[in-house]
Design a protein around this motif. Structure first.
Motif, PDB file in Angstrom:
ATOM      1  N   LEU A 163       0.631  -1.158   0.234  1.00  0.00           N
ATOM      2  CA  LEU A 163      -0.319   0.060  -0.068  1.00  0.00           C
ATOM      3  C   LEU A 163       0.920   1.391  -0.142  1.00  0.00           C
ATOM      4  O   LEU A 163       2.021   1.448   0.836  1.00  0.00           O
ATOM      5  CB  LEU A 163      -0.853  -0.093   1.485  1.00  0.00           C
ATOM      6  N   TYR A 164       0.463   1.903  -0.448  1.00  0.00           N
ATOM      7  CA  TYR A 164       1.150   3.622  -0.792  1.00  0.00           C
ATOM      8  C   TYR A 164       0.397   4.437  -0.715  1.00  0.00           C
ATOM      9  O   TYR A 164      -0.692   4.311  -2.042  1.00  0.00           O
ATOM     10  CB  TYR A 164       2.258   3.302  -1.587  1.00  0.00           C
ATOM     11  N   ASP A 165      -0.063   5.586  -0.394  1.00  0.00           N
ATOM     12  CA  ASP A 165      -0.853   7.265  -0.289  1.00  0.00           C
ATOM     13  C   ASP A 165       0.342   7.499  -1.204  1.00  0.00           C
ATOM     14  O   ASP A 165       1.971   7.644  -1.300  1.00  0.00           O
ATOM     15  CB  ASP A 165      -1.350   7.046   0.815  1.00  0.00           C
ATOM     16  N   THR A 166      -0.284   8.841  -1.201  1.00  0.00           N
ATOM     17  CA  THR A 166       0.092   9.944  -2.538  1.00  0.00           C
ATOM     18  C   THR A 166       1.364  10.564  -1.290  1.00  0.00           C
ATOM     19  O   THR A 166       2.095  10.928  -1.716  1.00  0.00           O
ATOM     20  CB  THR A 166      -1.161  10.885  -2.859  1.00  0.00           C
ATOM     21  N   HIS A 167       0.821  10.920  -0.667  1.00  0.00           N
ATOM     22  CA  HIS A 167       1.641  11.617   0.685  1.00  0.00           C
ATOM     23  C   HIS A 167       2.825  11.191   1.180  1.00  0.00           C
ATOM     24  O   HIS A 167       3.880  11.553   1.404  1.00  0.00           O
ATOM     25  CB  HIS A 167       1.115  12.246   1.879  1.00  0.00           C
ATOM     26  N   GLU A 168       2.441   9.383   1.233  1.00  0.00           N
ATOM     27  CA  GLU A 168       3.901   9.099   1.290  1.00  0.00           C
ATOM     28  C   GLU A 168       4.987   8.732   0.298  1.00  0.00           C
ATOM     29  O   GLU A 168       6.260   8.959   0.681  1.00  0.00           O
ATOM     30  CB  GLU A 168       3.185   7.390   1.970  1.00  0.00           C
ATOM     31  N   ILE A 169       4.200   8.830  -0.509  1.00  0.00           N
ATOM     32  CA  ILE A 169       5.464   9.250  -2.042  1.00  0.00           C
ATOM     33  C   ILE A 169       5.695  10.562  -1.858  1.00  0.00           C
ATOM     34  O   ILE A 169       7.322  10.743  -2.394  1.00  0.00           O
ATOM     35  CB  ILE A 169       5.004   8.421  -3.066  1.00  0.00           C
ATOM     36  N   GLU A 170       4.787  11.556  -1.593  1.00  0.00           N
ATOM     37  CA  GLU A 170       5.734  12.878  -1.742  1.00  0.00           C
ATOM     38  C   GLU A 170       7.091  13.135  -1.229  1.00  0.00           C
ATOM     39  O   GLU A 170       7.771  14.257  -1.623  1.00  0.00           O
ATOM     40  CB  GLU A 170       4.310  13.799  -1.327  1.00  0.00           C
ATOM     41  N   ARG A 171       5.802  12.979   0.391  1.00  0.00           N
ATOM     42  CA  ARG A 171       7.186  13.120   0.911  1.00  0.00           C
ATOM     43  C   ARG A 171       8.790  12.197   1.051  1.00  0.00           C
ATOM     44  O   ARG A 171      10.035  12.919   1.109  1.00  0.00           O
ATOM     45  CB  ARG A 171       6.865  12.912   2.985  1.00  0.00           C
ATOM     46  N   ILE A 172       8.701  11.324   0.313  1.00  0.00           N
ATOM     47  CA  ILE A 172      10.214  10.360   0.331  1.00  0.00           C
ATOM     48  C   ILE A 172      10.995  11.342  -0.882  1.00  0.00           C
ATOM     49  O   ILE A 172      12.189  11.620  -0.713  1.00  0.00           O
ATOM     50  CB  ILE A 172       9.727   9.284   0.216  1.00  0.00           C
ATOM     51  N   ALA A 173      10.258  11.864  -2.333  1.00  0.00           N
ATOM     52  CA  ALA A 173      10.447  12.534  -3.386  1.00  0.00           C
ATOM     53  C   ALA A 173      11.021  13.884  -2.654  1.00  0.00           C
ATOM     54  O   ALA A 173      12.233  13.804  -3.487  1.00  0.00           O
ATOM     55  CB  ALA A 173       9.628  12.691  -3.956  1.00  0.00           C
ATOM     56  N   ARG A 174      10.355  14.266  -1.970  1.00  0.00           N
ATOM     57  CA  ARG A 174      10.713  15.966  -1.271  1.00  0.00           C
ATOM     58  C   ARG A 174      12.485  15.453  -1.055  1.00  0.00           C
ATOM     59  O   ARG A 174      13.577  16.446  -1.080  1.00  0.00           O
ATOM     60  CB  ARG A 174      10.130  17.043  -0.700  1.00  0.00           C
ATOM     61  N   ALA A 175      12.237  14.483   0.065  1.00  0.00           N
ATOM     62  CA  ALA A 175      13.386  13.906   0.776  1.00  0.00           C
ATOM     63  C   ALA A 175      14.698  13.901  -0.297  1.00  0.00           C
ATOM     64  O   ALA A 175      15.988  14.633   0.007  1.00  0.00           O
ATOM     65  CB  ALA A 175      13.618  12.905   1.860  1.00  0.00           C
TER      66      ALA A 175
END
Length: 370
Positions: A163-175
């Protein structure tokens, strides 16, 4: 000077032996006024032996109140028979989840003195400097349902849910993009969008974050299996790799082996900055695991644990000069031919855990005094 609160969790196997070498460095720095306050707790099998749980509520509260956590390793055959829910590794997973440590930073650096220790040719790995950014609190390791179902007639079904939600992917991408801005300006996002819906979403979200906020950074996409092949074919093409929990676990171990030994590689697990204080919860740990086969023999390589402490100095306390000095001390000792058994080479001097720690501490002390 304000105190710096550290929670030390040596854990199992070689964890206590390698942690002892970091404690030498903390004492050295405190003698010069660094102000570290340390508390030690049990985790993993050690915590099970104490209280039948892999991490106690008291240890969790200490972790939540610490400025940073330094973690050793968990697990070993002694605890193979405990229930799955209370296995030693469950303590580590709870720490990551409750501290909301979503970004796992695993550098893969090949010191020049160790280039010949790699299974690949020197020209392929010498100068290697990769940072793998692994999403740490989502994906298949935490998705529900997670179970084994009895289907009858001697048949069972194992279920793990990705499972992955949008916000989880957004924050690791920003990091990952932020890290790339401080390095060589390139991010490679790895997933399996050809067969996994979470991979499709991962690709879409990383692309959108890049377009909206980080167009100054180069972004490329790569299927995770192809990425594993490229890591051993031409690893120096990568700068920052960002990927999910499962693929990050596997790819970071592949990258680790490029450097010659798992005993050399640190990691950092970071949370989001607090909106009020700016403080970021963090836990630091070597990649190598508990290595129960050599535990208690005094032969473990402590350099990954020491390098994890260097990452702590850099990321949790902004002690950049001290972090540079410690990383330089590691390189100096290796250049001098001091080796533990896992990185031993002809013409070098083999030492044990404590002697390696002493050598780094001596070099570190000289650099601090310079």
């Amino acid at each position: 000077m304000a105190s710096r609160k550290l929670l030390l969790l040596p854990g199992d196997g070689i964890g206590p032996e390698t942690m002892a070498e970091v404690e030498k460095l903390i004492a050295l720095m405190n003698a010069s006024g660094a102000g570290f306050e340390t508390q030690t707790g049990a985790v993993g099998g050690a915590a099970i032996d104490e209280g039948d749980v892999p991490v106690s509520e008291a240890t969790m509260q200490a972790a939540l109140g610490a400025d940073a956590v330094l973690f050793g390793a968990v697990g070993g055959p002694k605890w193979d028979g405990v229930p799955y829910e209370t296995r030693p590794e469950a303590g580590l997973l709870r720490l990551r989840k409750d501290l909301e440590l979503f970004a796992n930073l695993r550098p893969a650096i090949c010191y020049p003195a160790l280039a010949d220790a790699s299974s690949l040719k020197r020209e392929i790995v010498e100068g290697l400097d990769i940072l793998i950014m692994r999403e740490l609190t989502g994906g298949v390791y935490f998705g529900e349902p997670k179970e084994i179902v009895d289907l009858g007639n001697g048949q069972k079904r194992g279920i793990d849910t990705q499972l992955y939600d949008t916000h989880e992917i957004e924050r690791i991408a920003r990091a990952a993009f932020e890290a790339a801005r401080t390095r060589r300006g390139k991010v490679t996002s790895m997933e399996k969008r050809n067969v996994m819906k979470t991979g499709v979403l991962w690709n879409e979200v990383v692309t959108a974050v890049h377009k909206a906020e980080y167009s100054d950074v180069t972004l490329e996409h790569m299927l995770a299996d192809a990425g594993g092949m490229k890591l051993v074919q031409n690893p120096k093409q990568f700068d920052v790799i960002v990927t999910d929990n499962l693929f990050g676990d596997m790819l970071s171990d592949v990258a680790a082996q490029l450097t010659g030994s798992l005993g050399m590689l640190p990691s950092a697990s970071l949370g989001a900055p607090d909106e009020r204080t700016g403080r970021r919860r963090a836990m630091y740990e070597p990649v190598h695991g508990s290595a129960p086969d050599i535990a208690g023999q005094g032969i473990a390589n402590p350099l990954a644990m020491i390098a994890s402490f260097a990452m702590m100095l850099r990321y949790s306390f902004a002690m950049t000069d001290e972090a540079d000095a410690l990383e330089g001390a590691i390189a100096e000792v290796l250049e001098a031919g001091v080796r533990t058994g896992d990185i031993m080479a002809p013409g070098c001097r083999q030492v044990g855990t404590a002697e390696m720690g002493d050598a780094v501490a001596e070099a570190f002390g000289r650099r601090l005094a310079a």
